[in-house]
Design an enzyme around this catalytic site. Structure first.
Site, mmCIF file in Angstrom:
data_model
loop_
_atom_site.group_PDB
_atom_site.id
_atom_site.type_symbol
_atom_site.label_atom_id
_atom_site.label_comp_id
_atom_site.label_asym_id
_atom_site.label_seq_id
_atom_site.Cartn_x
_atom_site.Cartn_y
_atom_site.Cartn_z
ATOM 1 N N SER A 14 0.865 -1.185 0.000
ATOM 2 C CA SER A 14 0.000 0.000 0.000
ATOM 3 C C SER A 14 0.896 1.226 0.000
ATOM 4 C CB SER A 14 -0.895 0.028 1.242
ATOM 5 O OG SER A 14 -1.514 1.294 1.398
ATOM 6 N N TYR A 73 -1.928 -1.031 10.486
ATOM 7 C CA TYR A 73 -2.076 -1.420 9.087
ATOM 8 C C TYR A 73 -0.871 -0.947 8.276
ATOM 9 C CZ TYR A 73 -4.015 -1.607 4.356
ATOM 10 O OH TYR A 73 -4.217 -1.854 3.021
#
Length: 249
Positions: A137, A150
């Protein structure tokens, strides 16, 4: 000839969002795709749509027993694997003072542990010249308030791509990562508790992208296809950002 004609691919987390878009694209490009997901109903939907071009296996990548069943299905096909797209994972918002052990372990077991053992258990099945693509990401270099666990899990994915590329290069296996920015998926909107909050969340994320919009799952699928196909034959250990310039500009 299609980019993946006659190839066999595995896509984890392939029943919605980015994963489903990649499954569809791989099938269009000639691959047979083994698709995993936690929802039997969503897997049935994928099977109805794509028929005998897919093999569906219900399972959670954080479960070693489930992964063993996935690779038993791969072995039963007898064609090995030419592509692994280790995509399954997720996350939830939690500010530093709100992080619990459960939040931490659930995120890392799915995103980090699930990726480690998905790739590890794929090793005996990978054909010469195979491609492994990991889902990281753009948050792995940006950071985000209330999303630190995360973000850390995705930074680990970036590190894996480098290390595994070094380990597997002598087998002719390439390992790369795709790093999406904010993408219009059910998983992204699901981070908000209410529809009104989801609208505000998506609007705020889009405003932070130089292109002033969210990406689509299909745009990520295009990038994954590139990394999975011979078109990227001289690319390994890399991370491809597909985020509208958010991490670069």
């Amino acid at each position: 000839m299609a980019d993946l004609d006659g190839k066999t691919a595995l896509v984890t987390g392939g029943t919605s969002g980015i994963g489903l878009a990649v499954v569809r694209r791989f099938v269009t490009e000639g691959a047979h795709v083994v698709v995993t997901g936690r929802s039997a109903g969503k897997l049935d939907d994928v099977k109805r749509e794509l028929g005998d071009r897919v093999t569906t296996v219900q399972g959670d990548v954080s479960s070693l027993d489930d992964l063993d069943r996935v690779y038993a299905a791969v072995a039963e096909r007898g064609t090995g694997l030419d592509v692994v797209f280790a995509n399954a994972g997720g996350g939830e918002f939690a500010a530093l003072e709100e992080i619990t052990w459960e939040h931490f372990t659930t995120t890392f077991e799915s995103n980090v542990g699930g990726t480690v053992f998905t790739v590890q258990k794929a090793l005996p099945h990978l054909n010469p010249g195979a491609a492994v693509v990991l889902t990281s990401s753009n948050i792995d270099v940006k950071g985000s308030a209330s999303f630190s666990v995360y973000a850390a899990s995705k930074a680990a994915i970036r590190s894996f791509a480098r290390s595994w590329a070094a380990e597997l290069v002598d087998r002719g296996i390439r390992v790369n990562a795709v790093a999406p920015g904010p993408i219009a998926t059910p998983g992204l909107s699901g981070l908000a508790a209410e529809p009104e909050q989801a609208e505000a969340l998506l609007g705020g994320l889009a405003s932070g992208v130089p292109m002033r919009r969210l990406g689509t799952p299909e745009e990520i699928a295009d990038a994954v296809l590139y990394l999975a196909s011979p078109r990227s034959s001289y690319v390994t250990g890399a991370e491809l950002y597909v985020d509208g310039g958010a991490s670069q500009i």
